[in-house]
Motif scaffolding. Sequence first.
Motif, PDB file in Angstrom:
ATOM      1  N   LEU A  10       0.818  -1.210   0.000  1.00 43.34           N
ATOM      2  CA  LEU A  10       0.000   0.000   0.000  1.00 43.34           C
ATOM      3  C   LEU A  10       0.853   1.261   0.000  1.00 43.34           C
ATOM      4  N   LEU A  11       2.037   1.192   0.580  1.00 47.17           N
ATOM      5  CA  LEU A  11       2.904   2.361   0.680  1.00 47.17           C
ATOM      6  C   LEU A  11       3.658   2.662  -0.613  1.00 47.17           C
ATOM      7  N   ILE A  12       3.952   1.656  -1.395  1.00 41.53           N
ATOM      8  CA  ILE A  12       4.736   1.856  -2.618  1.00 41.53           C
ATOM      9  C   ILE A  12       4.020   2.787  -3.611  1.00 41.53           C
ATOM     10  N   PRO A  13       2.738   2.611  -3.910  1.00 40.89           N
ATOM     11  CA  PRO A  13       2.083   3.557  -4.828  1.00 40.89           C
ATOM     12  C   PRO A  13       2.026   4.983  -4.266  1.00 40.89           C
ATOM     13  N   VAL A  14       1.810   5.100  -2.973  1.00 41.92           N
ATOM     14  CA  VAL A  14       1.781   6.429  -2.352  1.00 41.92           C
ATOM     15  C   VAL A  14       3.144   7.098  -2.481  1.00 41.92           C
ATOM     16  N   LEU A  15       4.196   6.350  -2.253  1.00 46.36           N
ATOM     17  CA  LEU A  15       5.548   6.879  -2.376  1.00 46.36           C
ATOM     18  C   LEU A  15       5.849   7.283  -3.818  1.00 46.36           C
ATOM     19  N   LEU A  16       5.438   6.488  -4.779  1.00 41.49           N
ATOM     20  CA  LEU A  16       5.669   6.824  -6.184  1.00 41.49           C
ATOM     21  C   LEU A  16       4.911   8.083  -6.601  1.00 41.49           C
ATOM     22  N   ILE A  17       3.675   8.224  -6.145  1.00 38.41           N
ATOM     23  CA  ILE A  17       2.895   9.429  -6.436  1.00 38.41           C
ATOM     24  C   ILE A  17       3.547  10.644  -5.796  1.00 38.41           C
ATOM     25  N   ASP A  18       4.027  10.485  -4.565  1.00 37.73           N
ATOM     26  CA  ASP A  18       4.672  11.586  -3.863  1.00 37.73           C
ATOM     27  C   ASP A  18       5.951  12.022  -4.569  1.00 37.73           C
ATOM     28  N   ILE A  19       6.743  11.083  -5.035  1.00 40.83           N
ATOM     29  CA  ILE A  19       7.972  11.423  -5.759  1.00 40.83           C
ATOM     30  C   ILE A  19       7.640  12.108  -7.084  1.00 40.83           C
TER      31      ILE A  19
END
Length: 67
Positions: A10-19
């Motif tokens: 769940l954290l990986i897509p959020v991190l990619l969007i944030d970057i």
Amino acid sequence: MNTLFEILPLLIPVLLIDIALAAMAVSHILRHPCYRFGNKTMWLVIAIVLLLFGPLIYFVFGKGEME
């Protein structure tokens, strides 16, 4: 530690969007000379240091009007 592995997908897509948002904000800051508040250096620091909320803060409060 087991909980981290459970929420990692769940954290990986959020991190990619944030970057991606941070990259767009930095790109916009470097290209455009006008800002509603502050200057280029201040917005770069905000967008990079406050990685989670910095780009959102820039796009809401700092992005100037196109000339």
